[in-house]
Write an enzyme that holds these catalytic residues in place. Sequence first.
Site, mmCIF file in Angstrom:
data_model
loop_
_atom_site.group_PDB
_atom_site.id
_atom_site.type_symbol
_atom_site.label_atom_id
_atom_site.label_comp_id
_atom_site.label_asym_id
_atom_site.label_seq_id
_atom_site.Cartn_x
_atom_site.Cartn_y
_atom_site.Cartn_z
ATOM 1 N N GLY A 124 -122.570 92.698 8.814
ATOM 2 C CA GLY A 124 -121.978 93.596 7.964
ATOM 3 C C GLY A 124 -120.932 94.577 8.474
ATOM 4 N N TRP A 125 -120.291 95.167 7.928
ATOM 5 C CA TRP A 125 -119.336 96.023 8.217
ATOM 6 C C TRP A 125 -119.552 97.126 9.491
ATOM 7 C CZ3 TRP A 125 -114.402 96.219 8.694
ATOM 8 C CH2 TRP A 125 -113.841 97.546 8.853
ATOM 9 N N GLU A 165 -117.880 90.900 11.065
ATOM 10 C CA GLU A 165 -116.704 91.439 10.444
ATOM 11 C C GLU A 165 -115.861 92.176 11.491
ATOM 12 O OE1 GLU A 165 -117.130 93.757 6.744
ATOM 13 O OE2 GLU A 165 -118.844 92.427 6.026
ATOM 14 N N ALA A 231 -113.770 87.830 -1.368
ATOM 15 C CA ALA A 231 -112.513 87.880 -2.265
ATOM 16 C C ALA A 231 -112.447 89.363 -2.768
ATOM 17 C CB ALA A 231 -112.720 86.805 -3.179
ATOM 18 N N TYR A 232 -112.480 90.423 -2.314
ATOM 19 C CA TYR A 232 -112.317 91.570 -2.718
ATOM 20 C C TYR A 232 -112.132 92.754 -1.634
ATOM 21 C CZ TYR A 232 -117.214 90.765 -1.052
ATOM 22 O OH TYR A 232 -118.326 90.817 -0.579
#
Length: 418
Positions: A124-125, A165, A231-232
């Site tokens: 994750g980020w 990410e 896709a955001y």
Amino acid sequence: MDRGPLHSGHSSSDNPPSTSQRLPILAGYFPAWSIYERNYNVADIDAEHLSHILYAFANIHENGTIILGDPWADTEKHFEKDQTVNHKADKWMANVNNLYGNFKQLYFLKRRHPNLKVSLSVGGWSWSTLFPTVAMDVEKRKRFAMSAAQHINDLGLDGIDIDWEFPKTEQEGQAFVTLLKDVRSALNDTQSSANNTPYLLSVAVGCGPDNYKYLHLREMDDYVDLFYLMAYDLAGAWNEKTGHQAALYRDKKINNVQQLTVHDAITHFAKMIPRHKLVMGLPMYGRSFSKTTGPYAEFDGVPDGTWEKGSYDYKDLPRPGALEIYDPEIGASWSYDAKLQEYVTYDNHQVVQQKAQYVMDQGLGGCFFWELTGGGSNDSQRNLLTAAFYSLGSKLDTTPNHLSYPASHYDNIRSFAT
């Protein structure tokens, strides 16, 4: 249900769709932290309308081992009966080593829904920092792979989802492939004899060119079952002007603003990855902007949001006093409050219906949501999960999940072994 316009003036078949008869995937991320202020538990998940759940997130130790991000929420919390899947309170028991927390509830949810698969998402980020050093070190890579397999067996899971990410060099991109190869090997080695279905290995990948340009997609395809396309966040407060965070198509009326679109990203991935492996991400939240006139405009700051600045849960949209707009030509919706000069870009139920139809037309694998706590709505017509479900044909992937884990570290998970 009012489906709204499903087709725009754009062709949804720029590339030939897959002829596969596979049933679509509908997945959702369940964040560990949802059980706190959000008061959203595993028992609240609408599993009737899902085929896959991704549990966010696990972290990485500097030695390469995967470690749980919140052990209390993940494996220790004892839930009251109104918070459990089987409506029975977790009991404190002496001299046993039982699994509790969210993963126990997810296992019970799987037993109730034999086609529901659960994967542990790593990274994750916030927790992607150590991926490069782990992926480029043979010993750390092996530890990562072995711990991935061990978590599946201990926690009663169906797979591992890697959310790096993002790789930032060619070397990191190649190391990612090697990491996936090692994980795939470890998952194959630990495969349960009680279920011939392979454990899942998926990746979450960004849809902006800067985020996917170092991915070696053709090589990754050798080891990965599903590519979850994020896709955001294609527009946000990091840009000079407002935009649409998840528009399906470009707005041909606009020329002076960079436009990143879902269709462009999918076109890129589909050149190298079989379409049935591509799962389109849908946001259950909106990106917001202050002191602006709407899309493609200058702005000054962002609103406080629901849980973090600049982000509203979908269930809080449109904001009171704001006008909601849906444009089928670009596959996007947004709201604008002229009095507050507040613009919010998000996918409403009409956009989700349009995108789900696009998924079917294009022969893609399905859809997923980030994340499940944001999408509830008192208006059933606006519910995003059911909008996606019905627009995908009301029938989801029927691959059976895994329920037998005789090698689990936990007594209660082992006891269900057949």
